[in-house]
Each structure stands twice: as structure tokens, then as C-alpha cells.
Design an enzyme around this catalytic site. Structure first.
Site, PDB file in Angstrom:
ATOM      1  N   LEU A 233     -20.917 -25.560   7.756  1.00  0.00           N
ATOM      2  CA  LEU A 233     -20.913 -24.441   6.818  1.00  0.00           C
ATOM      3  C   LEU A 233     -22.225 -23.669   6.779  1.00  0.00           C
ATOM      4  CD1 LEU A 233     -18.915 -26.210   3.985  1.00  0.00           C
ATOM      5  CD2 LEU A 233     -18.054 -24.643   5.730  1.00  0.00           C
ATOM      6  N   CYS A 234     -23.090 -23.892   7.759  1.00  0.00           N
ATOM      7  CA  CYS A 234     -24.355 -23.152   7.839  1.00  0.00           C
ATOM      8  C   CYS A 234     -24.127 -21.772   8.445  1.00  0.00           C
ATOM      9  CB  CYS A 234     -25.361 -23.909   8.701  1.00  0.00           C
ATOM     10  SG  CYS A 234     -26.102 -25.309   7.872  1.00  0.00           S
ATOM     11  N   HIS A 235     -24.877 -20.815   7.927  1.00  0.00           N
ATOM     12  CA  HIS A 235     -24.826 -19.459   8.466  1.00  0.00           C
ATOM     13  C   HIS A 235     -25.678 -19.366   9.733  1.00  0.00           C
ATOM     14  CE1 HIS A 235     -23.745 -18.813   4.242  1.00  0.00           C
ATOM     15  NE2 HIS A 235     -23.137 -17.712   4.652  1.00  0.00           N
TER      16      HIS A 235
ATOM     17  N   MET B 146     -31.813 -26.403   6.144  1.00  0.00           N
ATOM     18  CA  MET B 146     -31.027 -27.159   7.117  1.00  0.00           C
ATOM     19  C   MET B 146     -31.612 -27.035   8.522  1.00  0.00           C
ATOM     20  SD  MET B 146     -28.992 -28.759   5.262  1.00  0.00           S
ATOM     21  CE  MET B 146     -28.253 -29.613   6.626  1.00  0.00           C
ATOM     22  N   GLU B 147     -32.153 -25.878   8.840  1.00  0.00           N
ATOM     23  CA  GLU B 147     -32.760 -25.682  10.154  1.00  0.00           C
ATOM     24  C   GLU B 147     -34.003 -26.562  10.310  1.00  0.00           C
ATOM     25  OE1 GLU B 147     -29.887 -22.526   9.615  1.00  0.00           O
ATOM     26  OE2 GLU B 147     -31.379 -23.375   8.264  1.00  0.00           O
TER      27      GLU B 147
ATOM     28  N   ASP C  63     -34.732 -41.464  22.218  1.00  0.00           N
ATOM     29  CA  ASP C  63     -34.072 -41.455  23.523  1.00  0.00           C
ATOM     30  C   ASP C  63     -35.068 -41.647  24.666  1.00  0.00           C
ATOM     31  OD1 ASP C  63     -31.877 -41.021  25.414  1.00  0.00           O
ATOM     32  OD2 ASP C  63     -32.880 -39.112  25.825  1.00  0.00           O
TER      33      ASP C  63
END
Length: 158
Positions: free
Chosen positions: A75-77, A113-114, A128
Site C-alpha cells: 500500500l505504499c505510494h 517506509m523507504e 547474505d
């Protein structure tokens, strides 16, 4: 009680309508850590990890992840980011690496969020690239440290 903006009146998930919000400068800072054996930290810092430059790869992975957050979080733009800065610093006291990401945009919605995605992917990249030497590494403490701009103003974690 706080309102969950990503839910409609029936409780269904929805993308928030930001069309009426003013475009302002918004910035977010997030952090995380990768705890590891002291020998693993030394291997990474010395540049002798089998897969190559762990610190450089983690920074690049974090930047790339921030730019693609809208593809990963449903739901992120999609945003036209104006700055993504990822720092990876050795922390012998942990022992491990401390990762920060600062993201900036001039737009109608924030970049928390970014910044969090950048930190998460940078930490996963470290894991990793060094897992052959240390499968016991731990990714810890991913959190938002600060955000500014927008209607809610300044937030700083305690």
C-alpha cells in the site's frame, strides 16, 4: 484510539488518498544492526569477505531498495525520492555493523517506509554476503529514529 489509515470503513485494505495533502519536504531516518562474531566483523572490515565488498554492496542494496519500496510494500505510494543515503559503520562493541538510512522527498506522503526498507535490505545483504563465515549473525533493532514534514510534523524516537 489511533485510526489505521490503510483500512476503509469495512476494514478492507486500501491505499490512502493523499491527493488533498500539500507537497512538503519530508525526511526519515531509520537504523538497524547486524550482530556477528568479532572474526566476521574483522573479515568484512578488512575487505577479505569471499563475496567481495560487503559494505559497498550493502549501501547500494539499501539505496536500490528504498527506490523500490512501493513494489515491495503493497500500500505504499511510488515516490520520486530526492535523497537516499545509506551508511554502514563497524561497531566493535556490538560486535557487528550499524546501518542507517536517510531518505528525503518533496511530496504528499512520508518516506518512513523507504528508510526502513533501505535499512532492512542493507542488513539482509550483509547477512547474505557473510553467511558462509557466520550463520549465527542476527539482524536487530530495525526502527524509525526520526521523521519530519507533513501534517504530523517531527517525530524522534526515544
Amino acid at each position: 484510539m489511533a485510526i489505521l489509515t490503510h483500512l476503509d470503513e469495512q476494514g478492507a485494505a486500501r491505499m490512502v488518498d493523499v491527493s488533498d495533502k500539500a507537497a512538503t519536504t519530508r525526511e526519515a531516518l531509520a537504523e538497524g544492526r547486524v550482530a556477528m562474531a568479532p572474526e566476521t566483523l574483522e573479515l568484512i572490515v578488512s575487505g577479505n569477505a569471499k563475496k567481495g565488498d560487503v559494505l559497498g554492496a550493502a549501501r547500494l542494496a539499501g539505496i536500490m531498495a528504498a527506490k523500490r519500496t512501493h513494489e515491495l510494500i503493497p500500500l505504499c505510494h511510488p515516490l520520486l525520492l530526492t535523497k537516499v543515503e545509506v551508511e554502514v559503520a563497524p561497531d566493535p562493541a556490538l560486535p557487528g555493523l550499524h546501518v542507517t538510512a536517510r531518505v528525503k522527498v518533496t511530496g504528499q506522503t512520508g518516506v518512513e517506509m523507504e528508510a526502513l526498507t533501505a535499512v532492512s535490505v542493507a542488513c539482509l545483504t550483509i547477512y547474505d554476503m557473510a553467511k558462509a563465515a557466520d550463520r549465527g549473525m542476527r539482524i536487530e533493532g530495525i526502527r524509525l529514529l526520526e521523521k519530519s514534514g507533513g501534517r504530523s510534523g517531527l517525530f524522534r524516537a526515544e
